[in-house]
Design a protein around this motif. Structure first.
Motif, mmCIF file in Angstrom:
data_model
loop_
_atom_site.group_PDB
_atom_site.id
_atom_site.type_symbol
_atom_site.label_atom_id
_atom_site.label_comp_id
_atom_site.label_asym_id
_atom_site.label_seq_id
_atom_site.Cartn_x
_atom_site.Cartn_y
_atom_site.Cartn_z
ATOM 1 N N ALA A 38 -8.005 2.606 4.560
ATOM 2 C CA ALA A 38 -9.411 2.190 4.501
ATOM 3 C C ALA A 38 -9.540 0.829 3.835
ATOM 4 O O ALA A 38 -10.314 -0.035 4.282
ATOM 5 C CB ALA A 38 -10.233 3.235 3.756
ATOM 6 N N THR B 45 -11.295 -1.891 6.285
ATOM 7 C CA THR B 45 -12.766 -1.892 6.208
ATOM 8 C C THR B 45 -13.316 -3.009 5.330
ATOM 9 O O THR B 45 -14.527 -3.238 5.310
ATOM 10 C CB THR B 45 -13.298 -0.565 5.632
ATOM 11 O OG1 THR B 45 -12.910 -0.469 4.245
ATOM 12 C CG2 THR B 45 -12.738 0.621 6.413
ATOM 13 N N THR C 56 -10.943 1.099 -1.612
ATOM 14 C CA THR C 56 -11.093 2.556 -1.580
ATOM 15 C C THR C 56 -9.886 3.170 -2.263
ATOM 16 O O THR C 56 -8.754 2.769 -2.008
ATOM 17 C CB THR C 56 -11.196 3.037 -0.118
ATOM 18 O OG1 THR C 56 -12.269 2.343 0.531
ATOM 19 C CG2 THR C 56 -11.441 4.534 -0.041
ATOM 20 N N ARG D 7 -14.737 5.448 -2.511
ATOM 21 C CA ARG D 7 -14.987 4.071 -2.097
ATOM 22 C C ARG D 7 -15.773 3.406 -3.213
ATOM 23 O O ARG D 7 -16.952 3.712 -3.430
ATOM 24 C CB ARG D 7 -15.734 4.011 -0.771
ATOM 25 C CG ARG D 7 -15.784 2.609 -0.213
ATOM 26 C CD ARG D 7 -16.225 2.561 1.226
ATOM 27 N NE ARG D 7 -17.639 2.913 1.347
ATOM 28 C CZ ARG D 7 -18.378 2.658 2.412
ATOM 29 N NH1 ARG D 7 -17.821 2.100 3.468
ATOM 30 N NH2 ARG D 7 -19.646 3.007 2.449
#
Lengths: 154, 154
Positions: free
Chosen positions: B72, B76, B80, B91
């Motif tokens: 992640a 993204t 996280t 997160r």
């Protein structure tokens, strides 16, 4: 004052009834008891140590300390760690010459990580790179410079 | 196609012969297999993550990632972690608003530590300090500025 004390009896070994080392009850060490009480150690009795170069702010490496390593680091001016691979205290630079002179040590909010600021002699990494992270980028999506949406990562 | 499949039997529990998660064999994740193969995880399946502010070079905190958290973080743009206290993905900033935008992620020489460079929104520490190390100095002997010998530490 004399530095030798002849005829001192050898230190008594730990009593057979003393508890084996276990989480929360590290073996006696020369670490300040007030500092020792603030540590939250792994099940191996260790605390993570983030090592940062004082002059540049670069993060050099991550290492581990037991109570004795932290005591040595705080009082001798030489960064000292616990080597998990060799299972022994490790005063950085004794073999390689790549010594770390300690500038400051701070403990984090929950007592399980140390920030050790040092003056580094030579490369910090045993592979010869300046830091243990140099040249090992994983290519994260950089949202500050990328146009793409999450998921566009090459 | 219908999204409901009535009368489906309940999902079978994991076969008794399937291996439980163990060191070196993390559960399947969306992490790039090439990156996953380079990780050297703790017995809990985690890798330490040193978090550094991109603009200042300040070390903000130490956190932990499992494979899914790293995936992640890499894809993204939002840092996280795995919360060891809560036992769940975390997160950063979802509750506090103190988001970390990822600038880069590097893996160290032996695969057990990550360096995550971020743009930090607000204080990084849940106690409200800017970093988790602020105001928590342990008073190490500073050889570069001290006159004393080792052992003179106040």
């Amino acid at each position: 004052m004399s530095t030798t004390t002849p005829a001192d009896p050898p230190a008594a070994p730990p009593a057979a009834t003393s508890a084996p080392s276990s989480p929360g009850t590290p073996p006696p060490s020369s670490l300040d008891p007030e500092v020792a009480a603030r540590l939250r150690r792994t099940s191996d009795g260790l605390v993570a140590a983030v090592v940062q170069e004082h002059g540049t702010g670069d993060v050099l490496m991550l290492a581990w300390m037991d109570d004795e390593a932290l005591a040595a680091t705080l009082t001798t001016g030489r960064a000292t760690y616990w080597s998990r691979s060799r299972g022994e205290l490790w005063r950085k630079g004794d073999t390689s010459g790549h010594v770390q002179h300690v500038r400051s040590v701070a403990l984090d909010c929950d007592g399980d990580a140390l920030l050790v600021r040092v003056d580094q002699v030579g490369p910090a990494c045993h592979t010869g790179t300046r830091t243990c992270f140099d040249g090992r980028d994983l290519g994260a999506l950089d949202v500050a410079t990328a146009d793409g949406e999450p998921g566009d990562h090459p």
